[in-house]
Design a protein around this motif. Structure first.
Motif, PDB file in Angstrom:
ATOM      1  N   THR A  59       1.121  18.642   3.655  1.00 13.78           N
ATOM      2  CA  THR A  59       1.630  17.281   3.849  1.00 13.78           C
ATOM      3  C   THR A  59       0.556  16.226   3.684  1.00 13.78           C
ATOM      4  OG1 THR A  59       1.271  17.462   6.249  1.00 13.78           O
ATOM      5  CG2 THR A  59       3.447  18.083   5.371  1.00 13.78           C
ATOM      6  N   ASP A  73       1.344  13.303  10.278  1.00 18.26           N
ATOM      7  CA  ASP A  73       2.731  13.043   9.893  1.00 18.26           C
ATOM      8  C   ASP A  73       3.296  11.780  10.521  1.00 18.26           C
ATOM      9  OD1 ASP A  73       2.622  15.346   8.419  1.00 18.26           O
ATOM     10  OD2 ASP A  73       3.606  16.603   9.929  1.00 18.26           O
ATOM     11  N   ASP A  74       2.823  11.435  11.726  1.00 23.95           N
ATOM     12  CA  ASP A  74       3.384  10.277  12.415  1.00 23.95           C
ATOM     13  C   ASP A  74       2.655   8.975  12.094  1.00 23.95           C
ATOM     14  OD1 ASP A  74       1.045  11.041  13.615  1.00 23.95           O
ATOM     15  OD2 ASP A  74       1.738  10.728  15.682  1.00 23.95           O
ATOM     16  N   GLY A 109      -0.673  14.045   0.057  1.00 23.38           N
ATOM     17  CA  GLY A 109       0.435  14.974   0.199  1.00 23.38           C
ATOM     18  C   GLY A 109       1.349  15.046  -1.002  1.00 23.38           C
ATOM     19  N   ASP A 137       1.669   6.150   9.056  1.00 25.38           N
ATOM     20  CA  ASP A 137       2.085   5.657   7.738  1.00 25.38           C
ATOM     21  C   ASP A 137       0.944   4.864   7.103  1.00 25.38           C
ATOM     22  OD1 ASP A 137       3.452   4.940   5.489  1.00 25.38           O
ATOM     23  OD2 ASP A 137       4.602   3.329   6.451  1.00 25.38           O
TER      24      ASP A 137
END
Length: 410
Positions: A57, A62-63, A49, A65
């Motif tokens: 992204t 997105d959630d 991203g 790591d």
């Protein structure tokens, strides 16, 4: 695929792939390795991203790591990357194709190694956003015209002749350091002349002639590799083996004159050494120190010579050849000095590969594709493809002649 393979980070595969594709011991060298490494790093950044449009992204949810893994890849990802490359307005069509090919080759390797289930990069849907390939290789289209070749060779020949005459006609009482300075100028001028003539008339690839810092096997031509009597030169060819290249008559005299002035201490000396003063200063000091010379003695010896190059010749401190990039710098300097008219979208000077292509033009027109292929160390099929415009022009002449003959009988 196993869960372990799915969770493997993309970057964990890069070094193994590059070693497999690299050249030399350990796969540490080669232009392909360097270029592929650059593109893989860009892809990894994009997948994380860090590159792309504002709404991109990355491949990781997105959630979550973590860094991208092989489990995140599918043909949709490669399609998005193809769209990303094609959307970069600074890249030409053929450059986009080239960058994507690096990624595609890695993807195919990953399939063979078990990291991926399928060659997603080669699927039609993944490649759909790519622009059409125009069939040209980036930066590989310049060809020296006869006018440009004659202008450059005339310039370097006169420059070398004048420098040699200045050196050989010095009065006996001239200061030794002044005489050395004049000899150094003559050496540089004759080296430049020999380099230009070899590139202009032999059609040898610049990577076969000089040192390639990315490929340890390409250490460049030494005097032991050249036979001026036979008119031949041994070079490490693109096909990964040593082979003899022809030295036509125009090249012999510049090389012979240059060798006479240089007086290399051994046959293993480089034909085209670097003249970079900073490089030579460091090399001479380190080599003499390794021989046990005291630093004060080294300084005294250096003071006896106008240039470290001349001290290296005296003490047989073997120098590195100029690199392929160094040759481009030399040709850029000489093209500017000779005020040669150059109209090319990429190069504002006579680039090294242009000498090879220009000689190919001459050979194809004079002797046909078969002879040209032998001289260029290429397949006839490749030569026909590269110089197809010549055959097209000749066929056009035939068509014109046929039309004129038919029209005259109407």
């Amino acid at each position: 695929m196993s869960d372990r393979e799915l969770s493997t980070l993309l970057e964990d595969s890069f070094e193994r792939y590059l070693q497999d594709k690299g050249k030399g011991r350990g796969g540490d060298g080669g232009n392909y390795r360097r270029n592929a490494a650059r593109e893989l790093e860009r892809f990894a950044e994009w997948a994380a991203g860090d590159r792309g449009d504002d709404d991109w992204t990355g491949t990781v949810p997105d959630d979550v790591d973590r860094e991208p893994t092989f489990g995140d890849l599918d043909e949709r990802v490669f399609r998005e990357y193809a769209r990303h490359l094609a959307g970069d307005r600074g890249l030409k069509q053929n450059t986009v194709q080239t960058y994507y090919r690096y990624l595609s080759a890695w993807c195919g390797w990953c399939v063979n190694e078990g990291y991926l289930e399928a060659h997603y990069a080669q699927r039609a849907s993944a490649m759909a956003p790519l622009p059409e390939d125009d069939g040209r290789k980036p930066g590989d289209q310049q060809a020296w015209t006869s006018k440009q070749r004659h202008a450059l060779t005339r310039y370097v020949d006169k420059r070398a002749r004048d420098a040699i005459e200045t050196y050989t006609t010095l009065p006996e009482e001239v200061d030794p350091l002044d005489k050395q300075r004049v000899r150094y100028t003559a050496l540089k001028a004759t080296r430049d002349r020999a380099l230009v003539f070899v590139l202009a008339y032999t059609a040898v690839r610049v990577g076969e002639l000089l040192r390639d810092p990315n490929d340890p096997r390409r250490r460049g031509v030494r005097w032991e590799d050249i036979s001026l009597e036979d008119g031949s030169m041994d070079v490490y060819r693109k096909k990964q083996q040593w082979d003899a290249a022809s030295l036509p008559d125009p090249v012999i005299s510049p090389l012979r004159s240059y060798r006479k002035l240089m007086e290399p201490p051994t046959e293993r000396w480089p034909v085209f050494p670097t003249f970079d003063q900073r490089t030579l200063a460091t090399l001479v000091q380190d080599e003499l120190a390794d021989r046990g010379e005291h630093p004060d003695t080294i300084d005294e010896r250096r003071d006896e010579f106008a240039r470290d190059l001349l001290l290296a010749l005296e003490e047989d401190v073997r120098l590195p050849l100029i690199t392929t990039d160094g040759a481009r710098s030399v040709l850029q300097r000489l093209s500017d000095a000779a005020e040669i008219d150059i109209d090319h979208p990429k190069h504002d000077y006579l680039a090294p590969h242009g000498g090879r292509r220009g000689m190919g033009e001459v050979l194809v027109r004079a002797f046909g594709y078969t002879v040209a292929a032998r001289y260029l160390d290429n397949s006839e099929e490749m030569v026909r493809e590269r110089y197809s415009h010549i055959e097209a022009g000749e066929l056009g002449d035939v068509a014109t002649e046929a039309l004129n003959e038919v029209d005259s009988n109407v």
